[in-house]
Design a protein around this motif. Structure first.
Motif, mmCIF file in Angstrom:
data_model
loop_
_atom_site.group_PDB
_atom_site.id
_atom_site.type_symbol
_atom_site.label_atom_id
_atom_site.label_comp_id
_atom_site.label_asym_id
_atom_site.label_seq_id
_atom_site.Cartn_x
_atom_site.Cartn_y
_atom_site.Cartn_z
ATOM 1 N N THR A 138 0.829 -1.213 0.000
ATOM 2 C CA THR A 138 0.000 0.000 0.000
ATOM 3 C C THR A 138 0.859 1.256 0.000
ATOM 4 O OG1 THR A 138 -1.741 -1.162 1.232
ATOM 5 C CG2 THR A 138 -1.823 1.244 1.238
ATOM 6 N N LEU A 139 0.385 2.259 -0.743
ATOM 7 C CA LEU A 139 0.992 3.590 -0.752
ATOM 8 C C LEU A 139 -0.092 4.605 -0.420
ATOM 9 C CD1 LEU A 139 3.743 5.068 -1.596
ATOM 10 C CD2 LEU A 139 2.510 5.679 -3.671
ATOM 11 N N VAL A 140 0.197 5.465 0.552
ATOM 12 C CA VAL A 140 -0.741 6.514 0.954
ATOM 13 C C VAL A 140 -0.075 7.866 0.716
ATOM 14 C CG1 VAL A 140 -2.102 7.488 2.837
ATOM 15 C CG2 VAL A 140 -1.748 5.014 2.715
ATOM 16 N N ASN A 141 -0.753 8.738 -0.007
ATOM 17 C CA ASN A 141 -0.228 10.069 -0.320
ATOM 18 C C ASN A 141 -1.255 11.103 0.111
ATOM 19 O OD1 ASN A 141 0.731 12.457 -1.362
ATOM 20 N ND2 ASN A 141 1.067 11.706 -3.423
ATOM 21 N N LEU A 142 -0.925 11.855 1.154
ATOM 22 C CA LEU A 142 -1.812 12.894 1.662
ATOM 23 C C LEU A 142 -1.125 14.245 1.500
ATOM 24 C CD1 LEU A 142 -4.407 13.786 3.104
ATOM 25 C CD2 LEU A 142 -3.273 13.292 5.281
ATOM 26 N N GLY A 143 -1.420 14.910 0.415
ATOM 27 C CA GLY A 143 -0.870 16.240 0.180
ATOM 28 C C GLY A 143 0.641 16.292 0.186
ATOM 29 N N GLY A 144 1.300 15.272 -0.377
ATOM 30 C CA GLY A 144 2.760 15.268 -0.427
ATOM 31 C C GLY A 144 3.417 14.555 0.729
ATOM 32 N N ASN A 145 2.638 14.136 1.710
ATOM 33 C CA ASN A 145 3.137 13.274 2.786
ATOM 34 C C ASN A 145 2.799 11.842 2.374
ATOM 35 O OD1 ASN A 145 3.842 15.078 5.413
ATOM 36 N ND2 ASN A 145 2.232 16.035 4.176
ATOM 37 N N ILE A 146 3.829 11.030 2.171
ATOM 38 C CA ILE A 146 3.639 9.719 1.557
ATOM 39 C C ILE A 146 4.201 8.621 2.453
ATOM 40 C CG2 ILE A 146 4.067 8.341 -0.516
ATOM 41 C CD1 ILE A 146 4.639 10.970 -1.996
ATOM 42 N N GLY A 147 3.457 7.523 2.544
ATOM 43 C CA GLY A 147 3.905 6.380 3.322
ATOM 44 C C GLY A 147 3.757 5.098 2.533
ATOM 45 N N ALA A 148 4.666 4.141 2.738
ATOM 46 C CA ALA A 148 4.631 2.856 2.045
ATOM 47 C C ALA A 148 4.660 1.721 3.063
ATOM 48 C CB ALA A 148 5.823 2.730 1.096
ATOM 49 N N ILE A 149 3.960 0.638 2.746
ATOM 50 C CA ILE A 149 3.950 -0.505 3.643
ATOM 51 C C ILE A 149 3.844 -1.803 2.829
ATOM 52 C CG2 ILE A 149 1.442 -0.602 3.977
ATOM 53 C CD1 ILE A 149 4.026 -1.025 6.775
#
Length: 349
Positions: free
Chosen positions: A193-204
């Protein structure tokens, strides 16, 4: 018999295609005044998207300074000296915000909200159209008296309360909440999964190629709008702060003046981002998205040299783009620059 076998193969093929489609999902939403993008794979991809969206959107009712009843709203509208009971989420963010406030010498300061509102960069006041009037010096100086986390608020972590110390002071976690939301939302993933919230990005549960946006406001001359790209590894988050995301353009005679949203808590005006020590963009990579978000903001305020020192002191890596559009790699950060004509400095010592 042969016909039956062909039909069976076709059915299996259709089911496989349907399965692959169901196992990969990408959705886009609008929350916190910005875009939320979720990409995920796995048989529970729909559940992952729903859970992450539900979690992130729910935080607004806790952390927004403009949503009535939220922790931050209640703190800001409380009387001086009255302890306000807060959620575990708010106290966690307050703890990290205070740590970065101290480590940065006050460059990251969540009590800067009176100035953010004065400059009309709060979510309920900002507009990218229409006329903007620059605040008067007297207004800026008055707002500055309400800024300084160590003198405006106190936190009691044992009893989960925050107390306002100065009448008129206001708290805002806008410079850290998105990093927190992304970091914590990764726990809801059921696959890569990749989450992108207004340029704040996390990967798992896997790694992704991630781009760092070209911070030039006008005349992008590159084939790709990204300034650089890198591989975001499993469990990592990247937070980027810059002067190009939210700003006002004011006509001053024949010149245009640009006022961006990252306010310097020491001067009360938008941080200076021009020149070789200015920072137009800072990307911080860490497994603690909350910390990374706050530090990225602090670096823009501190400037290149002091900002890079802060990152090193905290053991963080990333990329700083200075006011002359030169790239500076901080720490052991494997990044590929897309703009070949730009000067690339070695790691800042």
């Amino acid at each position: 018999m042969k016909k039956t076998r062909i039909i069976f193969v076709l059915i299996v093929l259709v089911l496989c295609i349907a399965s692959l489609t169901a196992c990969s999902r990408a959705k886009q939403y609008f929350v916190y005044g910005t875009t939320l993008e979720i990409q995920t794979t796995g048989v529970k991809s729909k559940q992952t998207v729903d859970d992450i969206y539900g979690y992130i959107s729910s935080l607004e009712s806790v952390l927004s300074p403009t949503v009535e009843g939220s922790d931050i709203y209640r703190i800001n509208h409380s009387k001086t000296g009255v302890a306000v009971a807060c959620s575990e989420t708010t106290m966690q963010i307050m703890r990290i915000a205070t740590e970065v406030f101290k480590a940065s010498g006050g460059a990251y300061d969540p009590s800067v909200y009176p100035l953010v509102r004065l400059w009309k960069f709060s979510g309920d006041l900002y507009s990218d159209v229409g006329d903007f009037i620059v605040p008067q010096d007297s207004e800026i100086q008055a707002a500055l008296q309400l800024v300084g986390l160590d003198k405006t608020f106190s936190a009691d972590y044992e009893n989960s309360t925050i107390t306002k110390l100065i009448d008129g002071a206001m708290l805002d976690f806008g410079g850290v909440a998105k990093g927190y939301a992304v970091e914590k939302s990764l726990a809801f993933a059921n696959g890569k999964t990749l989450v992108n919230l207004g340029g704040n990005i996390g990967a798992i549960e896997g790694s992704f190629n991630v781009g760092i946006a070209n911070p030039q406001r006008k005349g992008r001359e590159f084939v790709n709008s990204y300034f650089a790209k890198f591989r975001l590894q499993d469990g990592e988050c990247v937070s980027t702060s810059g002067d190009y995301e939210r700003y006002y353009v004011v006509q001053d005679g024949e010149r245009e003046k640009i006022y961006h949203h990252i306010i310097n808590p020491f001067t009360g005006v938008p941080s200076t981002t021009s020149g070789e020590d200015g920072v137009v963009s800072c990307s911080v990579v860490t497994k603690n998205g909350t910390l990374g978000d706050a530090v990225a903001t602090a670096v823009v305020v501190l400037g290149k040299e002091n900002g890079a020192k802060l990152m090193r002191d905290l053991g963080l890596v990333g990329l700083i783009i200075d006011g002359d559009m030169n790239a500076h790699i901080v720490g052991d950060f494997d990044v590929e620059l897309k703009a070949a004509t730009y000067i690339v400095d070695e790691e800042i010592d």
